[in-house]
Design a protein around this motif. Sequence first.
Motif, PDB file in Angstrom:
ATOM      1  N   HIS A  92       0.858  -1.189   0.000  1.00 15.16           N
ATOM      2  CA  HIS A  92       0.000   0.000   0.000  1.00 15.16           C
ATOM      3  C   HIS A  92       0.896   1.241   0.000  1.00 15.16           C
ATOM      4  N   ASN A  93       0.772   2.036  -1.070  1.00 14.15           N
ATOM      5  CA  ASN A  93       1.572   3.253  -1.160  1.00 14.15           C
ATOM      6  C   ASN A  93       1.057   4.311  -0.195  1.00 14.15           C
ATOM      7  N   VAL A  94       1.985   5.008   0.427  1.00 15.17           N
ATOM      8  CA  VAL A  94       1.671   6.057   1.396  1.00 15.17           C
ATOM      9  C   VAL A  94       2.241   7.371   0.887  1.00 15.17           C
ATOM     10  N   MET A  95       1.395   8.400   0.807  1.00 14.99           N
ATOM     11  CA  MET A  95       1.836   9.711   0.337  1.00 14.99           C
ATOM     12  C   MET A  95       2.909  10.264   1.275  1.00 14.99           C
ATOM     13  N   GLY A  96       4.089  10.538   0.710  1.00 18.84           N
ATOM     14  CA  GLY A  96       5.170  11.131   1.482  1.00 18.84           C
ATOM     15  C   GLY A  96       5.871  10.162   2.416  1.00 18.84           C
ATOM     16  N   GLY A  97       5.566   8.902   2.349  1.00 20.79           N
ATOM     17  CA  GLY A  97       6.204   7.924   3.238  1.00 20.79           C
ATOM     18  C   GLY A  97       6.509   6.630   2.509  1.00 20.79           C
ATOM     19  N   ARG A  98       7.061   5.708   3.247  1.00 24.36           N
ATOM     20  CA  ARG A  98       7.396   4.425   2.662  1.00 24.36           C
ATOM     21  C   ARG A  98       6.140   3.558   2.509  1.00 24.36           C
ATOM     22  N   PRO A  99       6.132   2.683   1.522  1.00 23.48           N
ATOM     23  CA  PRO A  99       4.979   1.783   1.352  1.00 23.48           C
ATOM     24  C   PRO A  99       4.787   0.910   2.590  1.00 23.48           C
ATOM     25  N   VAL A 100       3.533   0.539   2.824  1.00 22.96           N
ATOM     26  CA  VAL A 100       3.188  -0.315   3.955  1.00 22.96           C
ATOM     27  C   VAL A 100       2.818  -1.694   3.427  1.00 22.96           C
TER      28      VAL A 100
END
Length: 207
Positions: A92-100
Amino acid sequence: MWKRRAAHDREPECFHWRIVMSFLSNVIRARLQTAAQRMEQNTISILRGKLSSWGLSIPIGCLGPVVFTVSSSEVRTFSDWKREAKGRYATHNVMGGRPVLEFLGTDLQTITFTMRLSVFLGVNPANEAAKLRQLCEDGTSMPLVIGNEPVGENNWIVESIGEETQEWDNNGNILTSTLQVTLKEYVGDMIVLGGDYDLAMEGDEES
């Protein structure tokens, strides 16, 4: 002057000793079981060696109708055994962060091994290859047993089989060949309720 301890004051101490004795009993039982298992394995190993030296075929396992054996007169076994287990994850891509990562479950296990077949070792390479090839083409699921213990919790299918021939005789018969066998864990047919098969497949592709 010492006062006599009341019965209820002695209960925690008694309870403590019961725990200790239960623990020691479990340890002793586990040690005895381990020793018995080692003795059984050693005895079986000695018997296998003796019977094999007398030319008797001793099964070391089987894949459905394919029996793995080793003796002084017949060798039908495997080498280069590799087993792979892995998990399935959705990203799951996270805006401004690393994928989860999200754990979806375990994937199907795979096993690969090599079989060297030779008429000089008491087997017919062409027949053995044909038997495994038929199991692959039929999609037959079957148990895999090694050393009297089933491998995994489910059956297995022959996902692929590769054949490499090293020697032929002057009549075109195979004398020696090598098989590369790949097995895949077989859980069972998918059961879809409510007619959501397409939706289920779409969700699987997205993951």
